[in-house]
Design an enzyme around this catalytic site. Sequence first.
Site, PDB file in Angstrom:
ATOM      1  N   THR A 144     -15.592 -14.993   7.180  1.00  0.00           N
ATOM      2  CA  THR A 144     -15.829 -13.592   7.545  1.00  0.00           C
ATOM      3  C   THR A 144     -15.822 -12.681   6.318  1.00  0.00           C
ATOM      4  O   THR A 144     -16.787 -11.954   6.063  1.00  0.00           O
ATOM      5  CB  THR A 144     -14.765 -13.123   8.560  1.00  0.00           C
ATOM      6  OG1 THR A 144     -14.782 -14.029   9.655  1.00  0.00           O
ATOM      7  CG2 THR A 144     -15.037 -11.715   9.043  1.00  0.00           C
ATOM      8  N   GLY A 164      -6.391  -4.389   3.666  1.00  0.00           N
ATOM      9  CA  GLY A 164      -7.862  -4.419   3.748  1.00  0.00           C
ATOM     10  C   GLY A 164      -8.497  -3.424   2.802  1.00  0.00           C
ATOM     11  O   GLY A 164      -8.378  -3.545   1.583  1.00  0.00           O
ATOM     12  N   LYS A 193      -3.157 -13.054   0.385  1.00  0.00           N
ATOM     13  CA  LYS A 193      -1.764 -12.546   0.280  1.00  0.00           C
ATOM     14  C   LYS A 193      -0.736 -13.653   0.413  1.00  0.00           C
ATOM     15  O   LYS A 193       0.310 -13.616  -0.221  1.00  0.00           O
ATOM     16  CB  LYS A 193      -1.484 -11.439   1.286  1.00  0.00           C
ATOM     17  CG  LYS A 193      -1.580 -11.846   2.751  1.00  0.00           C
ATOM     18  CD  LYS A 193      -2.838 -11.359   3.344  1.00  0.00           C
ATOM     19  CE  LYS A 193      -3.174 -12.035   4.641  1.00  0.00           C
ATOM     20  NZ  LYS A 193      -4.506 -11.703   5.105  1.00  0.00           N
ATOM     21  N   GLY A 225     -10.689 -10.699  19.336  1.00  0.00           N
ATOM     22  CA  GLY A 225     -10.866 -11.283  18.000  1.00  0.00           C
ATOM     23  C   GLY A 225      -9.928 -10.704  16.955  1.00  0.00           C
ATOM     24  O   GLY A 225     -10.050 -11.010  15.773  1.00  0.00           O
ATOM     25  N   GLU A 283      -7.087  -6.423  -4.535  1.00  0.00           N
ATOM     26  CA  GLU A 283      -7.007  -5.211  -3.699  1.00  0.00           C
ATOM     27  C   GLU A 283      -7.014  -5.549  -2.211  1.00  0.00           C
ATOM     28  O   GLU A 283      -6.309  -4.934  -1.407  1.00  0.00           O
ATOM     29  CB  GLU A 283      -8.198  -4.287  -4.020  1.00  0.00           C
ATOM     30  CG  GLU A 283      -8.168  -2.949  -3.314  1.00  0.00           C
ATOM     31  CD  GLU A 283      -6.954  -2.133  -3.701  1.00  0.00           C
ATOM     32  OE1 GLU A 283      -6.880  -1.679  -4.844  1.00  0.00           O
ATOM     33  OE2 GLU A 283      -6.049  -1.949  -2.851  1.00  0.00           O
ATOM     34  N   LYS A 324       2.563  -9.229   2.487  1.00  0.00           N
ATOM     35  CA  LYS A 324       2.010  -8.000   1.898  1.00  0.00           C
ATOM     36  C   LYS A 324       3.117  -7.164   1.244  1.00  0.00           C
ATOM     37  O   LYS A 324       2.934  -6.627   0.143  1.00  0.00           O
ATOM     38  CB  LYS A 324       1.273  -7.215   2.981  1.00  0.00           C
ATOM     39  CG  LYS A 324       0.028  -7.974   3.485  1.00  0.00           C
ATOM     40  CD  LYS A 324      -0.525  -7.431   4.778  1.00  0.00           C
ATOM     41  CE  LYS A 324      -1.758  -8.228   5.214  1.00  0.00           C
ATOM     42  NZ  LYS A 324      -2.200  -7.926   6.583  1.00  0.00           N
ATOM     43  N   GLY A 353     -11.289  -7.222   8.566  1.00  0.00           N
ATOM     44  CA  GLY A 353     -12.702  -7.108   8.972  1.00  0.00           C
ATOM     45  C   GLY A 353     -13.636  -7.392   7.818  1.00  0.00           C
ATOM     46  O   GLY A 353     -13.299  -7.194   6.650  1.00  0.00           O
ATOM     47  N   VAL A 377      -3.749  -6.654   0.547  1.00  0.00           N
ATOM     48  CA  VAL A 377      -2.853  -5.783   1.320  1.00  0.00           C
ATOM     49  C   VAL A 377      -3.646  -4.615   1.889  1.00  0.00           C
ATOM     50  O   VAL A 377      -4.259  -3.850   1.137  1.00  0.00           O
ATOM     51  CB  VAL A 377      -1.709  -5.228   0.434  1.00  0.00           C
ATOM     52  CG1 VAL A 377      -0.770  -4.350   1.266  1.00  0.00           C
ATOM     53  CG2 VAL A 377      -0.944  -6.342  -0.245  1.00  0.00           C
TER      54      VAL A 377
END
Length: 446
Positions: free
Chosen positions: A13, A134, A105, A187, A129, A205, A302, A132
């Site tokens: 993804t 997104g 992470k 999801g 980046e 995180k 996402g 943690v």
Amino acid sequence: MKKIQVGLLGCGTVGTGVAKLLIEKKELISSRVGMEIILKHAADIDLETDRGITFEKGVLTTDAQAVINDPEIDIIVEMIGGTGIAREFIINAMDRGKHVVTANKALLATHGNEIFKLAGQKGLDIGYEASVGGCMPIIKSLRESLVANDIQSMTGILNGTCNYILSKITQDRSPFEHALSEAQAKGFAEADPTLDVEGFDTAHKLAILGALAYGTTINLEDIFVEGISKITPLDITFAEQFGYRIKLLAISKKRKNSFEARIHPTMIPANNLIANVHGSLNAVTVTGDAVGDTMLFGHGAGMMPTGSAVVSDVVDIARNIAGGNIGRVPGLSFQQDRIKTIPIMPIADLETHYYFRFSAQDRPGVLSRISGVLGNHDISLKSVIQKGRKAKGPVPLIMLTHLAREANVMKALDRLSELDVISDRPMVIRIEDSSLNHEKAVIRDE
Ligand code: HSE
């Protein structure tokens, strides 16, 4: 125009989001960066799935090692996840002089000390980046924007699955299991949700943020972790009666010679900004001595939000390569020789306010027996609510405490569990409410 070549490992993804952005936003990126950033190869075991991207011939490959070995590739983007092969590939890539970008992470929380040290020794950049929050630029904020601050505290909603589930229980008063099934159907939650709902993903995180904020080695083991699976609609309803909402918070506070790092369901005032972050969104507040309170908010997961954060790291490294500035920002923000091992305060030393929900018999004398045990452990009550009347069977008995020490609370609960008038171990939720802070803490650091 200078060219920077990128090798992507893992085209799931987030990897797909990275590939899409590097291909479809190529013009926008090069007009901002003044360089051409080229996705030379994307490696994945699955070459069949339609990812909705038109890769040029030869870009997709199953051979990750060949991508790492390719001398033309400057930056390896690791999007495989996990702590096994991903670690091997990253070390392998650094051994071949490649800069690395990862969103991993779990890997950084468990092997970060080794990975950052190696990057420093080899004079390589490492970007993370997306590990943690997104798309929220929390890593850049801590590594760069807040560099002149002593970070006093951080409070975050860092797991979208948990925030979605808690929001659902709050909105529908549905039990945890129903909210989890809905999160899985949409999801958000994995088939095995343990990592998310028991707080471990959040702990990964916070381990990274703690190291960045305070200049300490990463220490996942000592972070206190409690998940959300025991939260009931009843607790949400009582929280509302006290003006609170329940969120899974990652909390870190700097103390004199240690820092707090804990993850647990937390009652916070309903008018607090972070209490109003709903659904799968993430947020984090960072308080620095110069800036005061700051807050970031956004999608914590996402394809495109996380892909965007990964590409920002690729661009940072590309700029550093072009400017001869590799190592400009050290991996963990502090110079390697200034990183210390700062202990995490044991949870037993925490001093805060508590919510207790007992299932207690509705009989004369029960309340005084419970409050007697609490009093014997130096726990003073602020409010008590008993709902309903029953001649038989338990009723919920709710108590809010003044400042109390965790070690005393745990001892008192052990004693209380021996009382025949209480069924089950009580529900305990810690409260973070700065409006109660006029109560002077009696526990001092060291
Ligand atoms: N599983 C995480 C979450 C996203 O639910 O927020 C990736 O960090």
